[in-house]
Design a protein around this motif. Sequence first.
Motif, PDB file in Angstrom:
ATOM      1  N   PHE A  82      -8.981  -4.318  25.662  1.00  0.00           N
ATOM      2  CA  PHE A  82     -10.385  -4.572  25.287  1.00  0.00           C
ATOM      3  C   PHE A  82     -10.989  -5.779  25.645  1.00  0.00           C
ATOM      4  CE2 PHE A  82     -13.851  -4.756  22.188  1.00  0.00           C
ATOM      5  CZ  PHE A  82     -14.523  -3.521  22.847  1.00  0.00           C
ATOM      6  N   ARG A  83     -10.176  -6.939  25.313  1.00  0.00           N
ATOM      7  CA  ARG A  83     -10.737  -8.196  25.448  1.00  0.00           C
ATOM      8  C   ARG A  83     -10.763  -8.352  27.146  1.00  0.00           C
ATOM      9  NH1 ARG A  83      -7.522  -9.549  21.344  1.00  0.00           N
ATOM     10  NH2 ARG A  83      -5.923 -10.130  22.641  1.00  0.00           N
ATOM     11  N   ASP A  84     -10.020  -7.803  27.745  1.00  0.00           N
ATOM     12  CA  ASP A  84     -10.060  -7.987  29.418  1.00  0.00           C
ATOM     13  C   ASP A  84     -10.805  -6.938  30.088  1.00  0.00           C
ATOM     14  OD1 ASP A  84      -7.949 -10.001  28.977  1.00  0.00           O
ATOM     15  OD2 ASP A  84      -6.318  -8.738  29.601  1.00  0.00           O
ATOM     16  N   GLY A  85     -11.544  -6.126  29.180  1.00  0.00           N
ATOM     17  CA  GLY A  85     -12.403  -5.317  29.982  1.00  0.00           C
ATOM     18  C   GLY A  85     -11.892  -3.849  30.274  1.00  0.00           C
ATOM     19  N   VAL A  86     -10.755  -3.630  30.013  1.00  0.00           N
ATOM     20  CA  VAL A  86     -10.073  -2.441  30.247  1.00  0.00           C
ATOM     21  C   VAL A  86     -10.471  -1.332  29.419  1.00  0.00           C
ATOM     22  CG1 VAL A  86      -7.805  -1.488  30.928  1.00  0.00           C
ATOM     23  CG2 VAL A  86      -8.269  -3.880  31.458  1.00  0.00           C
ATOM     24  N   LYS A  87     -10.666  -0.237  29.894  1.00  0.00           N
ATOM     25  CA  LYS A  87     -10.772   1.044  29.239  1.00  0.00           C
ATOM     26  C   LYS A  87      -9.519   1.587  28.887  1.00  0.00           C
ATOM     27  CE  LYS A  87     -12.860   5.755  29.245  1.00  0.00           C
ATOM     28  NZ  LYS A  87     -13.213   6.877  30.156  1.00  0.00           N
ATOM     29  N   ALA A  88      -9.271   1.667  27.512  1.00  0.00           N
ATOM     30  CA  ALA A  88      -7.933   2.049  27.094  1.00  0.00           C
ATOM     31  C   ALA A  88      -7.918   2.933  25.541  1.00  0.00           C
ATOM     32  CB  ALA A  88      -7.122   0.844  26.741  1.00  0.00           C
ATOM     33  N   ARG A  89      -7.048   3.610  25.392  1.00  0.00           N
ATOM     34  CA  ARG A  89      -7.022   4.411  24.112  1.00  0.00           C
ATOM     35  C   ARG A  89      -5.222   4.309  24.005  1.00  0.00           C
ATOM     36  NH1 ARG A  89      -7.352   8.081  28.171  1.00  0.00           N
ATOM     37  NH2 ARG A  89      -6.059  10.015  27.849  1.00  0.00           N
ATOM     38  N   GLY A  90      -5.026   4.790  22.690  1.00  0.00           N
ATOM     39  CA  GLY A  90      -3.415   4.710  22.363  1.00  0.00           C
ATOM     40  C   GLY A  90      -3.025   5.728  21.590  1.00  0.00           C
ATOM     41  N   VAL A  91      -1.694   6.147  21.756  1.00  0.00           N
ATOM     42  CA  VAL A  91      -1.276   7.193  20.899  1.00  0.00           C
ATOM     43  C   VAL A  91       0.419   6.527  20.675  1.00  0.00           C
ATOM     44  CG1 VAL A  91      -0.334   8.137  23.184  1.00  0.00           C
ATOM     45  CG2 VAL A  91      -0.703   9.564  21.057  1.00  0.00           C
ATOM     46  N   VAL A  92       0.600   7.022  19.341  1.00  0.00           N
ATOM     47  CA  VAL A  92       1.836   6.957  18.740  1.00  0.00           C
ATOM     48  C   VAL A  92       2.563   8.450  18.627  1.00  0.00           C
ATOM     49  CG1 VAL A  92       3.264   6.350  16.885  1.00  0.00           C
ATOM     50  CG2 VAL A  92       1.365   4.752  17.548  1.00  0.00           C
ATOM     51  N   ILE A  93       3.593   8.545  19.130  1.00  0.00           N
ATOM     52  CA  ILE A  93       4.259   9.694  19.389  1.00  0.00           C
ATOM     53  C   ILE A  93       5.728   9.902  18.884  1.00  0.00           C
ATOM     54  CG2 ILE A  93       4.988  11.919  20.939  1.00  0.00           C
ATOM     55  CD1 ILE A  93       2.489  11.211  22.565  1.00  0.00           C
ATOM     56  N   ALA A  94       6.098  10.594  18.114  1.00  0.00           N
ATOM     57  CA  ALA A  94       7.551  10.777  17.583  1.00  0.00           C
ATOM     58  C   ALA A  94       8.292  11.618  18.861  1.00  0.00           C
ATOM     59  CB  ALA A  94       7.810  11.471  16.368  1.00  0.00           C
ATOM     60  N   GLY A  95       9.546  11.030  19.329  1.00  0.00           N
ATOM     61  CA  GLY A  95      10.271  11.871  20.207  1.00  0.00           C
ATOM     62  C   GLY A  95      11.375  10.668  20.925  1.00  0.00           C
ATOM     63  N   ASP A  96      12.003  11.152  21.735  1.00  0.00           N
ATOM     64  CA  ASP A  96      12.902  10.533  22.644  1.00  0.00           C
ATOM     65  C   ASP A  96      12.082   9.669  23.603  1.00  0.00           C
ATOM     66  OD1 ASP A  96      15.387   9.828  23.922  1.00  0.00           O
ATOM     67  OD2 ASP A  96      14.207  10.723  25.708  1.00  0.00           O
ATOM     68  N   ALA A  97      12.158   8.225  23.581  1.00  0.00           N
ATOM     69  CA  ALA A  97      11.318   7.314  24.203  1.00  0.00           C
ATOM     70  C   ALA A  97      11.225   7.681  25.710  1.00  0.00           C
ATOM     71  CB  ALA A  97      11.638   5.846  24.128  1.00  0.00           C
ATOM     72  N   ALA A  98      12.292   7.888  26.607  1.00  0.00           N
ATOM     73  CA  ALA A  98      12.147   8.196  27.882  1.00  0.00           C
ATOM     74  C   ALA A  98      11.483   9.649  28.130  1.00  0.00           C
ATOM     75  CB  ALA A  98      13.687   8.120  28.657  1.00  0.00           C
ATOM     76  N   ALA A  99      12.128  10.553  27.524  1.00  0.00           N
ATOM     77  CA  ALA A  99      11.255  12.068  27.756  1.00  0.00           C
ATOM     78  C   ALA A  99      10.000  12.024  27.492  1.00  0.00           C
ATOM     79  CB  ALA A  99      12.139  13.002  26.944  1.00  0.00           C
ATOM     80  N   THR A 100       9.668  11.284  26.369  1.00  0.00           N
ATOM     81  CA  THR A 100       8.053  11.166  25.911  1.00  0.00           C
ATOM     82  C   THR A 100       7.219  10.633  26.809  1.00  0.00           C
ATOM     83  OG1 THR A 100       8.754  11.347  23.480  1.00  0.00           O
ATOM     84  CG2 THR A 100       6.519  10.652  23.917  1.00  0.00           C
TER      85      THR A 100
END
Length: 149
Positions: A82-100
Amino acid sequence: MKTLILAVDNSPVAKNVTGLAGEQALAQQASVLVLCCVDPTYSSCNEPFEIDAGEDPGDFGAALDEQNTAEMVVRHALAALFRDGVKARGVVIAGDAAATIVSQANKYQASMIIMGRRHLSPFNRLLKGSVSAAVIERANCPVLVDVRA
């Protein structure tokens, strides 16, 4: 608009990888989805937990468990983007890291996945496996792995 997936965890390389994602997003005029995977055993929710950019990470309590730590990691990455001016959103998801990571890249038709390498010892790599290697093997888009320690 292009979407980049930024896969982060609570490792020391997260700050470097976030900076790299910001550079790529600005260069490609892309938005970023910051993604943190948690072990389903420790997850308190069955649905992805979405987080918006622009919220101050300091406004949220100290991380007490894996879910809270993942949320904190995503919030810190979002604040930097956000400080760098990048449009972003986030998500936390349960699951195997690579597959997710791969499934989210497919879901959002990501043009690139950006992630770090944890520099595991040979013993830990044998026990835990390499998430970045598994993502590279399965992804349908380019994968940029930041190998700086």
